[in-house]
Scaffold this active site. Structure first.
Site, PDB file in Angstrom:
ATOM      1  N   LYS A  25      -5.704  -0.936  10.209  1.00 23.81           N
ATOM      2  CA  LYS A  25      -4.554  -1.596   9.578  1.00 23.81           C
ATOM      3  C   LYS A  25      -3.842  -2.443  10.644  1.00 23.81           C
ATOM      4  O   LYS A  25      -3.101  -1.927  11.474  1.00 23.81           O
ATOM      5  CB  LYS A  25      -3.603  -0.564   8.986  1.00 23.81           C
ATOM      6  CG  LYS A  25      -2.496  -1.193   8.148  1.00 23.81           C
ATOM      7  CD  LYS A  25      -1.704  -0.151   7.351  1.00 23.81           C
ATOM      8  CE  LYS A  25      -0.650  -0.793   6.469  1.00 23.81           C
ATOM      9  NZ  LYS A  25       0.375  -1.556   7.201  1.00 23.81           N
ATOM     10  N   LEU A  64       0.845  -1.197   0.000  1.00 24.07           N
ATOM     11  CA  LEU A  64       0.000   0.000   0.000  1.00 24.07           C
ATOM     12  C   LEU A  64       0.878   1.244   0.000  1.00 24.07           C
ATOM     13  O   LEU A  64       1.898   1.276   0.678  1.00 24.07           O
ATOM     14  CB  LEU A  64      -0.862   0.029   1.283  1.00 24.07           C
ATOM     15  CG  LEU A  64      -2.064  -0.905   1.337  1.00 24.07           C
ATOM     16  CD1 LEU A  64      -2.615  -0.946   2.759  1.00 24.07           C
ATOM     17  CD2 LEU A  64      -3.138  -0.444   0.379  1.00 24.07           C
TER      18      LEU A  64
HETATM   19  N1  LIG Z   1      -2.867  -4.804   7.442  1.00 18.37           N
HETATM   20  C1  LIG Z   1      -4.162  -4.653   7.148  1.00 18.37           C
HETATM   21  O1  LIG Z   1      -5.005  -4.585   8.039  1.00 18.37           O
HETATM   22  C2  LIG Z   1      -4.591  -4.567   5.704  1.00 18.37           C
HETATM   23  C3  LIG Z   1      -5.946  -4.309   5.367  1.00 18.37           C
HETATM   24  N2  LIG Z   1      -6.898  -4.094   6.320  1.00 18.37           N
HETATM   25  N3  LIG Z   1      -6.311  -4.258   4.066  1.00 18.37           N
HETATM   26  C4  LIG Z   1      -5.399  -4.484   3.091  1.00 18.37           C
HETATM   27  O2  LIG Z   1      -5.818  -4.444   1.802  1.00 18.37           O
HETATM   28  C5  LIG Z   1      -4.938  -4.929   0.765  1.00 18.37           C
HETATM   29  C6  LIG Z   1      -5.779  -5.169  -0.472  1.00 18.37           C
HETATM   30  C7  LIG Z   1      -4.994  -4.663  -1.631  1.00 18.37           C
HETATM   31  C8  LIG Z   1      -3.787  -3.947  -1.125  1.00 18.37           C
HETATM   32  C9  LIG Z   1      -3.865  -3.928   0.389  1.00 18.37           C
HETATM   33  N4  LIG Z   1      -4.088  -4.728   3.348  1.00 18.37           N
HETATM   34  C10 LIG Z   1      -3.675  -4.758   4.646  1.00 18.37           C
HETATM   35  O3  LIG Z   1      -2.359  -5.005   4.894  1.00 18.37           O
HETATM   36  C11 LIG Z   1      -1.528  -5.207   3.727  1.00 18.37           C
HETATM   37  C12 LIG Z   1      -0.537  -6.331   3.882  1.00 18.37           C
HETATM   38  C13 LIG Z   1       0.627  -5.988   2.962  1.00 18.37           C
HETATM   39  C14 LIG Z   1       0.482  -4.531   2.622  1.00 18.37           C
HETATM   40  C15 LIG Z   1      -0.658  -4.022   3.475  1.00 18.37           C
HETATM   41  O4  LIG Z   1      -0.105  -3.621   4.715  1.00 18.37           O
END
Ligand SMILES: NC(=O)c1c(N)nc(OC2CCCC2)nc1O[C@@H]1CCC[C@@H]1O
Length: 328
Positions: free
Chosen positions: A116, A84
């Protein structure tokens, strides 16, 4: 009992144990005592030992594997797992909103906002509703096969509550703050090096070659996205999260939908202090365009989606530095 009756009792015990595991580890609303759960699990294990031909990979008795792996196999994700972009304050979020709206001229835009979770990103693959593979995110294209280890995480269902042909689901494995404190106390007593924070402890616990060690680490997991899927077409991220919850996954309850970035900013800022009362560590919030059709239209850059951004909390000013500044 004759063989047929044993088969029936085994299936009955499996359904009961899956259900009570879901109540306890996913809903945090147990209906029976640990002793009652353990009694049923012991009965299942003894019946399976008498009739090993009845053992199936999704049996609750199969959560803690036997053998110790020599190393981790590398596996390819069915779809890439992206990272992200970060927003460090309101201005960055307004810039994100401007960019999104400029790419969706004349369209309404809603944002779905989630906490997050500060853990280790994992990918789980279910075939006909049965967990067949778990992997770390790795470099986003390939990860390490940690199937035996994710099976020990009780918040992760071995079998979905309603089977679908194929599902690759993504989430964050994490160690609750309480478990982290207890683990470091144990390590201190044994003169072992301490983990710096729950994220490192979760990563270290999942990348264990011996699943029995992972099983002792009291890990949990919140799921928040899907990769490959056959048999379901969600319209929005909010609907997707509801659906994952109905399938039996643990999904973080703190999520909201807003139709303007100012409300998103206020919600993010409301968590600056609240986060310290959570039983797990969060390092920000994730803001996603709610419509999956709009996510599709926005697409990805080389490393991250154009339709999502991570809001990071301002670095905590350590107590001493703050006192120091005031004293000066
Ligand atoms: N760590 C989290 O709670 C979290 C979340 N609630 N939602 C996402 O959506 C993804 C979907 C597409 C890109 C990110 N990613 C999360 O963590 C990711 C793991 C690797 C990069 C992000 O930190």
């Amino acid at each position: 009992m004759d063989k047929e009756a044993v088969k029936k009792r085994i299936e009955e015990l499996r359904a009961l144990l899956h259900y009570h595991n879901y109540r306890y580890y996913v809903l945090d609303q147990p209906e029976i005592s640990d002793a009652e759960y353990d009694r049923m699990l012991r009965e299942l294990i003894s019946l399976e030992q008498q009739y090993p031909e009845f053992i199936t990979p999704d049996s609750p008795s199969q959560r803690v594997g036997g053998e110790v792996a020599k190393e981790f196999r590398e596996v390819a994700h069915l779809k890439p797992m992206y990272s992200l972009d970060n927003a460090f304050g309101p201005e960055d979020l307004k810039e994100f909103d401007r960019r999104v709206r400029s790419l969706l001229p004349g369209q309404e835009v809603e944002y779905e906002v989630e906490l997050k979770i500060d853990g280790l990103a994992i990918s789980l693959v279910y075939e006909n509703g049965v967990l067949v593979r778990g992997a770390t995110r790795g470099n986003g294209t390939t990860g390490e096969d940690i199937t035996a280890n994710v099976k020990t995480i009780k918040a992760i269902p071995l079998k979905l509550r309603n089977p679908i042909p194929l599902l690759e689901v993504r989430g964050e494995a994490y160690m609750p703050k309480e478990s982290f404190a207890r683990l470091n106390e144990q390590r201190e007593e044994r003169g072992e090096p301490l983990f710096a924070n729950p994220r490192n402890a979760a990563a270290g616990s999942l990348r264990q070659l011996d699943p029995k060690v992972t099983a002792e680490r009291d890990l949990s997991a919140f799921m928040y996205a899907i990769g490959e899927v056959q048999g379901y077409e969600p319209k929005t991220q909010a609907e997707l999260m509801e659906w994952l919850s109905e399938l039996g996954f643990k999904v973080n309850p703190y999520r909201e939908v807003f139709n303007n970035i100012d409300d998103v900013i206020n919600y993010c800022q409301s968590w600056h202090e609240k986060r310290f009362s959570l039983p797990y560590v969060i390092d920000g919030l994730v803001i996603k365009v709610n419509s999956l059709a709009q996510q599709e239209a926005l697409g990805f850059t080389a490393k991250s989606p154009r339709w999502a951004i991570a809001y990071k909390f301002p670095a905590e000013i350590a107590e001493t530095r703050l006192k120091d500044i005031i004293v000066r």
